[in-house]
Design an enzyme around this catalytic site. Structure first.
Site, PDB file in Angstrom:
ATOM      1  N   ASP A  93      99.847  -6.754 -71.836  1.00 38.12           N
ATOM      2  CA  ASP A  93     101.113  -6.275 -72.396  1.00 38.12           C
ATOM      3  C   ASP A  93     102.038  -5.944 -71.232  1.00 38.12           C
ATOM      4  O   ASP A  93     101.660  -6.047 -70.061  1.00 38.12           O
ATOM      5  CB  ASP A  93     100.882  -5.099 -73.343  1.00 38.12           C
ATOM      6  N   SER A  94     103.259  -5.550 -71.541  1.00 31.41           N
ATOM      7  CA  SER A  94     104.266  -5.388 -70.484  1.00 31.41           C
ATOM      8  C   SER A  94     104.272  -3.995 -69.896  1.00 31.41           C
ATOM      9  O   SER A  94     104.932  -3.748 -68.893  1.00 31.41           O
ATOM     10  CB  SER A  94     105.646  -5.674 -71.065  1.00 31.41           C
ATOM     11  N   GLY A  95     103.568  -3.069 -70.529  1.00 30.92           N
ATOM     12  CA  GLY A  95     103.589  -1.687 -70.077  1.00 30.92           C
ATOM     13  C   GLY A  95     104.587  -0.836 -70.831  1.00 30.92           C
ATOM     14  O   GLY A  95     104.464   0.386 -70.888  1.00 30.92           O
ATOM     15  N   GLY A  96     105.593  -1.493 -71.426  1.00 32.75           N
ATOM     16  CA  GLY A  96     106.682  -0.750 -72.070  1.00 32.75           C
ATOM     17  C   GLY A  96     106.197   0.163 -73.182  1.00 32.75           C
ATOM     18  O   GLY A  96     106.551   1.343 -73.234  1.00 32.75           O
ATOM     19  N   GLN A 190     111.955  -7.850 -81.919  1.00 25.73           N
ATOM     20  CA  GLN A 190     112.040  -6.473 -82.406  1.00 25.73           C
ATOM     21  C   GLN A 190     112.971  -6.447 -83.622  1.00 25.73           C
ATOM     22  O   GLN A 190     113.284  -7.504 -84.175  1.00 25.73           O
ATOM     23  CB  GLN A 190     112.553  -5.549 -81.288  1.00 25.73           C
ATOM     24  N   GLY A 217     107.031  -4.130 -82.670  1.00 22.77           N
ATOM     25  CA  GLY A 217     107.664  -3.071 -83.440  1.00 22.77           C
ATOM     26  C   GLY A 217     107.088  -2.879 -84.818  1.00 22.77           C
ATOM     27  O   GLY A 217     107.701  -2.247 -85.671  1.00 22.77           O
ATOM     28  N   ASP A 267      95.768  -8.110 -81.696  1.00 21.19           N
ATOM     29  CA  ASP A 267      94.905  -7.257 -80.873  1.00 21.19           C
ATOM     30  C   ASP A 267      94.906  -5.889 -81.508  1.00 21.19           C
ATOM     31  O   ASP A 267      95.876  -5.502 -82.163  1.00 21.19           O
ATOM     32  CB  ASP A 267      95.456  -7.116 -79.457  1.00 21.19           C
ATOM     33  N   CYS A 305      74.517  -9.256 -91.403  1.00 18.57           N
ATOM     34  CA  CYS A 305      75.151  -9.344 -90.078  1.00 18.57           C
ATOM     35  C   CYS A 305      74.103  -9.687 -89.021  1.00 18.57           C
ATOM     36  O   CYS A 305      72.974  -9.199 -89.063  1.00 18.57           O
ATOM     37  CB  CYS A 305      75.845  -8.025 -89.746  1.00 18.57           C
ATOM     38  N   CYS A 307      74.569  -9.214 -85.652  1.00 17.89           N
ATOM     39  CA  CYS A 307      74.803  -8.513 -84.377  1.00 17.89           C
ATOM     40  C   CYS A 307      73.565  -7.714 -83.996  1.00 17.89           C
ATOM     41  O   CYS A 307      72.712  -7.436 -84.840  1.00 17.89           O
ATOM     42  CB  CYS A 307      76.031  -7.608 -84.491  1.00 17.89           C
ATOM     43  N   CYS A 310      72.726  -4.607 -86.190  1.00 22.23           N
ATOM     44  CA  CYS A 310      72.209  -4.878 -87.534  1.00 22.23           C
ATOM     45  C   CYS A 310      70.855  -5.579 -87.501  1.00 22.23           C
ATOM     46  O   CYS A 310      70.044  -5.419 -88.405  1.00 22.23           O
ATOM     47  CB  CYS A 310      73.219  -5.717 -88.323  1.00 22.23           C
ATOM     48  N   HIS A 336      78.858  -4.167 -83.015  1.00 23.34           N
ATOM     49  CA  HIS A 336      78.925  -4.564 -84.422  1.00 23.34           C
ATOM     50  C   HIS A 336      80.369  -4.780 -84.864  1.00 23.34           C
ATOM     51  O   HIS A 336      80.687  -5.792 -85.504  1.00 23.34           O
ATOM     52  CB  HIS A 336      78.271  -3.526 -85.338  1.00 23.34           C
TER      53      HIS A 336
END
Lengths: 376, 376
Positions: A93-96, A190, A217, A267, A305, A307, A310, A336
């Site tokens: 990300d840009s940090g903003g 935005q 946003g 994300d 599952c 994983c 599980c 998991h």
């Protein structure tokens, strides 16, 4: 601009899309969920375990990394990939956004933002140009334009003013990014929940031109209904042949609803953060392992599952290690949760490719409606 | 008594010994170092990772497990092995030592000890008979006799009185343990740093008869010199054809010195606890990763080590994640430390088998004398 970086749309089903982003560091199957590796680690996971869950790409946070260990130091150490032992793609990300949510003594001007570090109080300056420089020093594969993002709800003229500043910063980001074959710069739309502002923002970004476009946003307090309201039209304002990234989303049903509306990348810290507080996400909904009803339950968290949590442990064990504050609780539940999130993504990719997204979505909701079954 | 459990001595070199303990759950190569899995987990490790370091057996703490999740509950869940996903041998202590060091409101009588839980203040009673029952409910492969152990320095008559109580409890432990094929009961020698008391204790234990013998009451504040002083004669007081276990030891040079004096098994929280506080143990000694001198050091912790921390990460990374308080710091450093401790054990086993323990020991001390080299 972007040679070595490309996006191929393989199939659409309604507005849902599936494809592949190709980068010199490997392919990213879309729709993609990016685990968050804030400070050079996806918390409680080894990178090979993150990969084993099916992740093609991680997100790193510019704000955290610029403060510790520092961008120039990371560059001297060979970049973020080598540093954290993850050789596949990384988006930063840009940090903003994090300057706005984590730092103190912020001062915002046309030039950029000045702030104090939440780690040691030291003074820092972040501008579109410096953000591009930091993300280059980290070695990021997908770089985000530097933007400003007000929390919602906010007055429309506040949102408009902020959006227009972000668009001027987007142009400066593009200029500062320069020509970096194999690396991509994404612009960030935005405009809050106001359609006219979203349209104005999309036009501005398309005028500049990016290798991908984020819907920014959202997931900042507006609620799922308002978010889906924007997603009903916002992805359609963006170029069809570029990836569309919804930042900071979300819960499983947010993710499914976003993909349904044409989003390709997402994300969120949710699966990792939940995993460290005893919360599991499963096909049947959310399970709080701290709850006493699990104390003597010999069944796995989810019998379907595959994983490690599980496959090899009972709910009783997970309950015990959560209650005892043992690190293995966070390790197993994070694994998991990431596994489950990636399973949702794989399920959607396959369904979209097969033209049966609607049926897949019905199954997803039906399974959740069952709820978590009671202990034996 | 002990059918399915056996000890084969394969070679000796001076007083150092190497052999194999066979159990229905697998072999334990001696000299053996047992990682501590206090509350059903070796902290910061998955059990398959513990195994990958070379561990043949874990230690579980009866005191912690009886309080949470509880012995009867563990039995209903299929025992400790299944619960914690470790199918190889487990040794459990008797609970006596930790009652003395962790609980509150203790009352000691001939019968046993009454105490309050450090977890929730609840009242508990522990006797030789109850300790045997709990260790049976856990499914422990090697059960320790219930004993009492004073911290050193202590007055000789205090140590003598305590040792004689422990010997009466050892007889009651043997009686209560009964006939459990494939499971072993170990007696624990006490007597502090007084040779006559150690001799008296050894005779008492041999009179009762056990599948193995521990040297207890050391590593409780007496220092390495006093400990080696006892180890110069104590192992020789015990049967040669049974495993000898030194409880709660220790640092790498303690371990080497103990094996040199005829010890076959050891356990200690040191590698795991150190790993969670940024401390690494290497061939060249102890390294504090928190130290600023590592901040930009691109070299691995130990270039000759094959553990995941050394194979894939720089000192700079380890420093960063220790400073940032990230879980991966504890995960990687615990793995490294356990790997290094097991490497010491493997090196000693091989050296003893080859009749070159003395040369191996010289190499061990020479490498440590070099110290940790300075950053580039």
């Amino acid at each position: 601009m972007g040679s070595g970086f490309s996006f191929t749309l393989n199939a659409t089903d309604g507005r849902a899309r599936t494809g592949v982003i190709s980068t010199p560091r490997g392919e990213i199957r879309t729709p993609a969920f990016m685990p968050v590796g804030t400070a050079g680690t996806v918390k409680a996971m080894l990178p090979e375990s993150v990969r084993a869950t099916g992740a093609d790409i991680l997100l790193g946070n510019t704000y955290h990394l610029m403060l510790r260990p520092g961008a120039e130091r990371l560059a001297r150490l060979g970049g973020l990939h080598r540093f954290m032992n993850w050789e596949r793609p990384i988006l930063t990300d840009s940090g903003g956004f994090q300057v706005m949510s984590l730092s103190t003594l912020r001062k915002l001007t046309e030039e950029g933002v000045t702030f104090s570090s939440h780690v040691d109080g030291s003074k820092h300056h972040l501008t579109p140009e410096r953000s591009m420089e930091i993300q280059r020093l980290l070695g990021s594969d997908i770089v985000m334009a530097f933007d400003e993002c007000p929390a919602l709800p906010a007055a429309e003229d506040t949102v408009a003013k902020s959006m227009r500043l972000s668009m001027r910063w987007a142009a400066r980001s593009r200029e500062a990014f320069g020509d970096r074959p194999g690396h991509a710069l994404f612009g960030i739309m935005q405009g809050g929940v106001t359609r006219e502002l979203r349209e104005e923002s999309a036009e501005a970004l398309k005028g500049i031109g990016f290798e991908g476009y984020a819907v920014g946003g959202l997931a900042v307090g507006e609620g799922q209904e308002a978010m889906f309201g924007v997603l009903d039209y916002a992805p359609g304002l963006l170029p069809e042949d570029k990836p569309r990234y919804l930042m900071g989303v979300g819960k499983p049903d947010d993710i499914v609803g976003a993909v349904k509306r044409g989003i390709d990348m997402m994300d969120c810290v949710l699966p990792t953060r939940s995993g460290r507080t005893g919360q599991a996400w499963t096909r049947r909904g959310q399970v709080n392992l701290r709850n006493a009803r699990h104390a003597e339950d010999p069944r796995p968290l989810d019998e379907a599952c595959t994983c490690p949590a599980c496959r090899s442990y009972s709910r009783a064990y997970l309950h015990h290690v959560v209650r005892a504050g043992e690190m293995i609780a966070g390790m197993l539940l994070t694994w998991h949760n990431l596994h489950y999130f990636q399973e949702i993504m794989a399920g959607m990719r396959e369904a979209i490719a097969g033209g049966r997204f609607e049926a897949w979505e019905s199954g997803f909701h039906a399974s959740r409606a069952e709820g978590d079954v009671e202990p034996l």
